[in-house]
Design a protein around this motif. Structure first.
Motif, PDB file in Angstrom:
ATOM      1  N   LEU A  27      -2.930  -3.348  -4.912  1.00  0.00           N
ATOM      2  CA  LEU A  27      -2.513  -2.099  -4.246  1.00  0.00           C
ATOM      3  C   LEU A  27      -1.625  -1.290  -5.189  1.00  0.00           C
ATOM      4  O   LEU A  27      -0.773  -1.847  -5.888  1.00  0.00           O
ATOM      5  CB  LEU A  27      -1.731  -2.399  -2.969  1.00  0.00           C
ATOM      6  N   TYR A  28      -1.831   0.032  -5.168  1.00  0.00           N
ATOM      7  CA  TYR A  28      -1.112   0.947  -6.060  1.00  0.00           C
ATOM      8  C   TYR A  28      -0.542   2.114  -5.268  1.00  0.00           C
ATOM      9  O   TYR A  28      -1.106   2.498  -4.242  1.00  0.00           O
ATOM     10  CB  TYR A  28      -2.067   1.546  -7.096  1.00  0.00           C
ATOM     11  N   VAL A  29       0.544   2.721  -5.800  1.00  0.00           N
ATOM     12  CA  VAL A  29       1.073   3.977  -5.269  1.00  0.00           C
ATOM     13  C   VAL A  29       1.323   4.899  -6.447  1.00  0.00           C
ATOM     14  O   VAL A  29       1.430   4.433  -7.591  1.00  0.00           O
ATOM     15  CB  VAL A  29       2.383   3.762  -4.473  1.00  0.00           C
ATOM     16  N   PRO A  30       1.435   6.219  -6.211  1.00  0.00           N
ATOM     17  CA  PRO A  30       1.726   7.129  -7.321  1.00  0.00           C
ATOM     18  C   PRO A  30       3.037   6.747  -8.018  1.00  0.00           C
ATOM     19  O   PRO A  30       3.958   6.199  -7.407  1.00  0.00           O
ATOM     20  CB  PRO A  30       1.843   8.498  -6.634  1.00  0.00           C
ATOM     21  N   ALA A  31       3.107   7.056  -9.333  1.00  0.00           N
ATOM     22  CA  ALA A  31       4.182   6.532 -10.188  1.00  0.00           C
ATOM     23  C   ALA A  31       5.600   6.879  -9.737  1.00  0.00           C
ATOM     24  O   ALA A  31       6.530   6.107  -9.988  1.00  0.00           O
ATOM     25  CB  ALA A  31       3.971   7.033 -11.613  1.00  0.00           C
ATOM     26  N   ASP A  32       5.794   8.035  -9.104  1.00  0.00           N
ATOM     27  CA  ASP A  32       7.160   8.428  -8.730  1.00  0.00           C
ATOM     28  C   ASP A  32       7.599   7.916  -7.355  1.00  0.00           C
ATOM     29  O   ASP A  32       8.647   8.322  -6.837  1.00  0.00           O
ATOM     30  CB  ASP A  32       7.305   9.958  -8.772  1.00  0.00           C
ATOM     31  N   THR A  33       6.817   7.046  -6.780  1.00  0.00           N
ATOM     32  CA  THR A  33       7.188   6.488  -5.470  1.00  0.00           C
ATOM     33  C   THR A  33       8.469   5.662  -5.615  1.00  0.00           C
ATOM     34  O   THR A  33       8.598   4.867  -6.557  1.00  0.00           O
ATOM     35  CB  THR A  33       6.046   5.582  -4.942  1.00  0.00           C
ATOM     36  N   PRO A  34       9.464   5.834  -4.727  1.00  0.00           N
ATOM     37  CA  PRO A  34      10.712   5.072  -4.853  1.00  0.00           C
ATOM     38  C   PRO A  34      10.473   3.564  -4.816  1.00  0.00           C
ATOM     39  O   PRO A  34       9.635   3.071  -4.059  1.00  0.00           O
ATOM     40  CB  PRO A  34      11.530   5.511  -3.626  1.00  0.00           C
ATOM     41  N   ASP A  35      11.236   2.852  -5.639  1.00  0.00           N
ATOM     42  CA  ASP A  35      11.075   1.400  -5.724  1.00  0.00           C
ATOM     43  C   ASP A  35      11.302   0.707  -4.381  1.00  0.00           C
ATOM     44  O   ASP A  35      10.664  -0.309  -4.097  1.00  0.00           O
ATOM     45  CB  ASP A  35      12.050   0.819  -6.761  1.00  0.00           C
ATOM     46  N   GLU A  36      12.208   1.252  -3.550  1.00  0.00           N
ATOM     47  CA  GLU A  36      12.479   0.628  -2.244  1.00  0.00           C
ATOM     48  C   GLU A  36      11.229   0.654  -1.367  1.00  0.00           C
ATOM     49  O   GLU A  36      10.965  -0.284  -0.602  1.00  0.00           O
ATOM     50  CB  GLU A  36      13.607   1.361  -1.495  1.00  0.00           C
ATOM     51  N   ILE A  37      10.450   1.724  -1.498  1.00  0.00           N
ATOM     52  CA  ILE A  37       9.211   1.826  -0.716  1.00  0.00           C
ATOM     53  C   ILE A  37       8.161   0.869  -1.265  1.00  0.00           C
ATOM     54  O   ILE A  37       7.471   0.172  -0.515  1.00  0.00           O
ATOM     55  CB  ILE A  37       8.705   3.292  -0.686  1.00  0.00           C
ATOM     56  N   VAL A  38       8.080   0.786  -2.582  1.00  0.00           N
ATOM     57  CA  VAL A  38       7.155  -0.168  -3.202  1.00  0.00           C
ATOM     58  C   VAL A  38       7.478  -1.579  -2.728  1.00  0.00           C
ATOM     59  O   VAL A  38       6.593  -2.365  -2.384  1.00  0.00           O
ATOM     60  CB  VAL A  38       7.240  -0.089  -4.746  1.00  0.00           C
ATOM     61  N   GLN A  39       8.784  -1.881  -2.674  1.00  0.00           N
ATOM     62  CA  GLN A  39       9.219  -3.206  -2.246  1.00  0.00           C
ATOM     63  C   GLN A  39       8.824  -3.481  -0.799  1.00  0.00           C
ATOM     64  O   GLN A  39       8.369  -4.571  -0.463  1.00  0.00           O
ATOM     65  CB  GLN A  39      10.738  -3.331  -2.444  1.00  0.00           C
ATOM     66  N   LYS A  40       8.974  -2.447   0.065  1.00  0.00           N
ATOM     67  CA  LYS A  40       8.578  -2.632   1.471  1.00  0.00           C
ATOM     68  C   LYS A  40       7.081  -2.901   1.578  1.00  0.00           C
ATOM     69  O   LYS A  40       6.635  -3.754   2.357  1.00  0.00           O
ATOM     70  CB  LYS A  40       8.926  -1.388   2.308  1.00  0.00           C
ATOM     71  N   LEU A  41       6.312  -2.171   0.810  1.00  0.00           N
ATOM     72  CA  LEU A  41       4.858  -2.389   0.827  1.00  0.00           C
ATOM     73  C   LEU A  41       4.499  -3.774   0.315  1.00  0.00           C
ATOM     74  O   LEU A  41       3.637  -4.460   0.871  1.00  0.00           O
ATOM     75  CB  LEU A  41       4.160  -1.311  -0.026  1.00  0.00           C
ATOM     76  N   SER A  42       5.170  -4.209  -0.740  1.00  0.00           N
ATOM     77  CA  SER A  42       4.896  -5.528  -1.306  1.00  0.00           C
ATOM     78  C   SER A  42       5.250  -6.636  -0.317  1.00  0.00           C
ATOM     79  O   SER A  42       4.495  -7.616  -0.171  1.00  0.00           O
ATOM     80  CB  SER A  42       5.681  -5.684  -2.615  1.00  0.00           C
ATOM     81  N   GLU A  43       6.381  -6.480   0.385  1.00  0.00           N
ATOM     82  CA  GLU A  43       6.764  -7.478   1.406  1.00  0.00           C
ATOM     83  C   GLU A  43       5.718  -7.530   2.517  1.00  0.00           C
ATOM     84  O   GLU A  43       5.353  -8.611   2.995  1.00  0.00           O
ATOM     85  CB  GLU A  43       8.145  -7.156   2.010  1.00  0.00           C
ATOM     86  N   ALA A  44       5.230  -6.348   2.912  1.00  0.00           N
ATOM     87  CA  ALA A  44       4.212  -6.305   3.968  1.00  0.00           C
ATOM     88  C   ALA A  44       2.909  -6.939   3.489  1.00  0.00           C
ATOM     89  O   ALA A  44       2.221  -7.629   4.252  1.00  0.00           O
ATOM     90  CB  ALA A  44       3.977  -4.862   4.406  1.00  0.00           C
ATOM     91  N   LEU A  45       2.599  -6.708   2.227  1.00  0.00           N
ATOM     92  CA  LEU A  45       1.394  -7.325   1.657  1.00  0.00           C
ATOM     93  C   LEU A  45       1.511  -8.841   1.700  1.00  0.00           C
ATOM     94  O   LEU A  45       0.563  -9.537   2.098  1.00  0.00           O
ATOM     95  CB  LEU A  45       1.198  -6.837   0.215  1.00  0.00           C
ATOM     96  N   LYS A  46       2.672  -9.371   1.312  1.00  0.00           N
ATOM     97  CA  LYS A  46       2.877 -10.826   1.334  1.00  0.00           C
ATOM     98  C   LYS A  46       2.678 -11.386   2.738  1.00  0.00           C
ATOM     99  O   LYS A  46       2.058 -12.446   2.914  1.00  0.00           O
ATOM    100  CB  LYS A  46       4.290 -11.188   0.870  1.00  0.00           C
ATOM    101  N   VAL A  47       3.214 -10.664   3.738  1.00  0.00           N
ATOM    102  CA  VAL A  47       3.076 -11.116   5.131  1.00  0.00           C
ATOM    103  C   VAL A  47       1.596 -11.121   5.528  1.00  0.00           C
ATOM    104  O   VAL A  47       1.096 -12.073   6.128  1.00  0.00           O
ATOM    105  CB  VAL A  47       3.921 -10.230   6.077  1.00  0.00           C
ATOM    106  N   ALA A  48       0.881 -10.068   5.146  1.00  0.00           N
ATOM    107  CA  ALA A  48      -0.549  -9.986   5.488  1.00  0.00           C
ATOM    108  C   ALA A  48      -1.321 -11.131   4.852  1.00  0.00           C
ATOM    109  O   ALA A  48      -2.208 -11.726   5.467  1.00  0.00           O
ATOM    110  CB  ALA A  48      -1.123  -8.641   5.044  1.00  0.00           C
TER     111      ALA A  48
END
Ligand code: ASP
Length: 339
Positions: free
Chosen positions: A267-288
């Motif tokens: 999974l990818y997001v545009p480069a300027d996406t805040p790291d905190e949001i990337v982290q939330k997405l990554s945590e959700a991915l792990k749960v999934a």
């Protein structure tokens, strides 16, 4: 990364070499500018799939979307943006607002496109942040069910003898099916007529309908049709047999050991996406990926979630860097480019 994956990569290089024919939070370039991380998500998140609905990339995305949304406390919509082997959808996400509401699911094609497309309008490592790896899917070599060859060896002999007539379907230049098809042609020492689709969903429909002869596609797309006897399956492209398809030999068992490839997704997001949001997405991915329903669905389709430590920006970036280098060399040796 497992030894098996190293082995697979080494074999891929060996196979195509013979023909002389893919950010860490901290390493992603800093904090970024879009989106309010504290209230994220407060609107629908779109995951762009750069291939057709009903195909393998779409299937994996829809499997993880619901448990990810449940963890994030929001809704995830899956949108198919097809074209040019996945590069149209990836290009669109690279230009999207960097607010965490537009996410890309892509596969091994993220690492091959820069070497294949001279005018690609995005740079995988610079224009995206990586969220995490998802799964690594075996491929199968499948044909229309009335195609004459009975075994993989027969298939090789048949396509060599009928190179001007045989049609090989794929999901466009740089798609996993295209890469596997290149490996097949290299291993068989033949050049075939390729028929590109917007995804292997429609390609498989045509294969079942008998409009094309054969193709490589992921077990996440082919398992049901193989089980239903609607396509002829020759082999699985991994070093070990796939549990859900126990009767299908590996390409090595079937005499074509150079044909080894598995399709990693991230999974990818545009480069300027805040790291905190990337982290939330990554945590959700792990749960999934730890969700028993997801594990079971993947197992039925011949695959499995990556281990939790690989569902991270760091592991994903490392994989992408390694794969970009690997495929640049393979593709340069192959001399394949698209303008
Ligand atoms: N991912 C598939 C491929 O690269 C296409 C698809 O998802 O439809 O061949």
């Amino acid at each position: 990364m497992t030894t098996t994956r190293h082995r697979v990569a080494a074999r891929m290089i060996a196979a195509l070499g013979a023909l002389s024919l893919l950010a860490a939070c901290s390493g992603n370039g800093g904090g970024g500018s879009g989106g309010d991380a504290s209230s994220y998500p407060d609107q629908n998140i779109t995951i762009v799939v750069p291939f057709s609905a009903g195909g393998p990339t779409d299937t994996v995305t829809r499997m993880i979307a619901e448990p990810m949304a449940a963890k994030l406390g929001g809704k995830i919509v899956v949108q198919n943006v097809e074209g040019a082997g996945g590069t149209v959808g990836a290009g669109e996400v690279s230009q999207a607002d960097p607010d965490g509401y537009t996410v890309l699911m892509h596969h091994i094609g993220m690492s091959t496109a820069p070497a294949l497309y001279k005018n690609l309008d995005y740079k995988p490592l610079e224009d995206f942040k990586m969220v995490g790896l998802v799964t690594e899917v075996p491929m199968t070599v499948v044909a229309r069910k009335d195609f004459a060859p009975a075994t993989l060896q027969d298939l090789v002999a048949h396509v060599k003898a009928n190179a001007d007539k045989v049609t090989l379907a794929n999901a466009g230049i740089g798609a996993a099916s295209h890469l596997c098809g290149l490996l097949f042609q290299t291993a068989a020492g033949v050049k075939l007529q390729e028929v590109p689709y917007q995804g292997t969903g429609p390609a498989l429909t045509d294969l079942v309908g008998g409009q094309v002869d054969f193709m490589c596609d992921q077990t996440t797309n082919t398992s049901g049709q193989i089980a239903a006897g609607k396509v002829k399956a020759y082999a699985v492209t991994t070093p070990e047999r796939v549990k859900s398809l126990p009767d299908l030999p590996t390409t090595a068992e079937a005499g074509l050991s150079q044909l080894q490839v598995s399709v990693w997704h991230g999974l990818y997001v545009p480069a300027d996406t805040p790291d905190e949001i990337v982290q939330k997405l990554s945590e959700a991915l792990k749960v999934a990926l730890a969700d028993q329903g997801v594990i079971d669905q993947m197992a039925k389709l011949g695959t499995a979630p990556v281990p939790a430590e690989d569902a991270t920006p760091q592991a994903h970036r490392a994989k992408l860097e390694e794969q970009l280098g690997t495929w640049a060399k393979i593709i340069a040796d192959a001399g394949v480019t698209v303008s």
